[in-house]
Write an enzyme that holds these catalytic residues in place. Structure first.
Site, PDB file in Angstrom:
ATOM      1  N   THR A  26       6.825  -9.831   8.909  1.00  0.00           N
ATOM      2  CA  THR A  26       6.802  -8.453   8.440  1.00  0.00           C
ATOM      3  C   THR A  26       6.748  -7.470   9.597  1.00  0.00           C
ATOM      4  OG1 THR A  26       4.412  -8.663   8.140  1.00  0.00           O
ATOM      5  CG2 THR A  26       5.788  -8.971   6.202  1.00  0.00           C
ATOM      6  N   SER A  27       6.488  -7.936  10.810  1.00  0.00           N
ATOM      7  CA  SER A  27       6.641  -7.132  12.025  1.00  0.00           C
ATOM      8  C   SER A  27       7.522  -7.937  12.974  1.00  0.00           C
ATOM      9  CB  SER A  27       5.288  -6.853  12.691  1.00  0.00           C
ATOM     10  OG  SER A  27       4.489  -6.027  11.884  1.00  0.00           O
TER      11      SER A  27
END
Length: 203
Positions: A26-27
């Site tokens: 997600t990052s």
């Protein structure tokens, strides 16, 4: 995404994935250095109302393989990025996808490209994306310097992703990195207890 010249997909041990879970972070970020590029991602996957689908990357992987057979040479990172951008732009009304393309080739060396929602192709020495990226743009702008070597770039990626993970509730877990150079792909796994703890600095 994979690039036939020298690229990697950041994939954790398959046995660690739950049923239906996608091996995406997600990052995510990619940073070029002289001689290569470092790509990294956290290990958490939270899609909310969105559905993760690797079909776009799979289509481009097939196109890149066809390019190599047709032209007798491996495509450059720029060609891979252009193919992806074309698919995203042509399907902008039906496809919600923002993608980072990074890799190494003998013409351009280490490169990163950012393809935002709806299309567009932007080359830069670094690219960040995912929910955690909104928390670290200022950090990257203020900290990044050209001329870093591999080790300093790896440290920068680890620090930046750790900061994103400490601020973004959807990011977390561990960090997986890959260093892509003309020699090949080196994969690095950083467990959660070895990451900088930025939460301790918040009063």
């Amino acid at each position: 995404m994979q690039h036939p010249s020298q690229a990697t997909t950041l994939t954790p041990n398959v046995s660690r994935l739950k049923a239906g879970e996608m091996n995406l972070g997600t990052s995510i970020m990619a940073v070029a250095f002289e001689g290569g590029v470092v790509v990294g991602a956290d290990s958490r996957t939270t899609m909310g109302s969105f559905i993760a689908n690797r079909a776009v990357a799979d289509v481009v992987t097939a196109q890149l393989s066809q390019y190599e057979m047709t032209h007798g040479e491996k495509p450059t990172v720029h060609i891979a990025a252009t193919m992806l951008e074309s698919i995203i732009y042509q399907n902008k009304d039906r496809l919600s996808a923002g993608i980072i393309v990074a890799g190494w080739d003998r013409i351009g060396g280490g490169q990163t490209y950012n393809i935002p929602l709806g299309g567009g192709l932007f080359a830069a020495p670094w690219s960040i994306g995912g929910s955690g990226s909104t928390y670290v743009y200022g950090h990257v702008d203020a900290t990044y310097q050209e001329g870093w070597d591999k080790d300093r770039t790896m440290d920068f990626v680890k620090q930046t992703l750790s900061l994103a993970m400490s601020r973004d509730g959807s990011s977390g877990g561990t960090i997986r990195m890959a260093v892509i150079t003309k020699e090949g792909v080196e994969r690095i796994f950083v467990p959660g207890d070895k990451l900088p703890n930025y939460n301790d600095r918040v009063e």
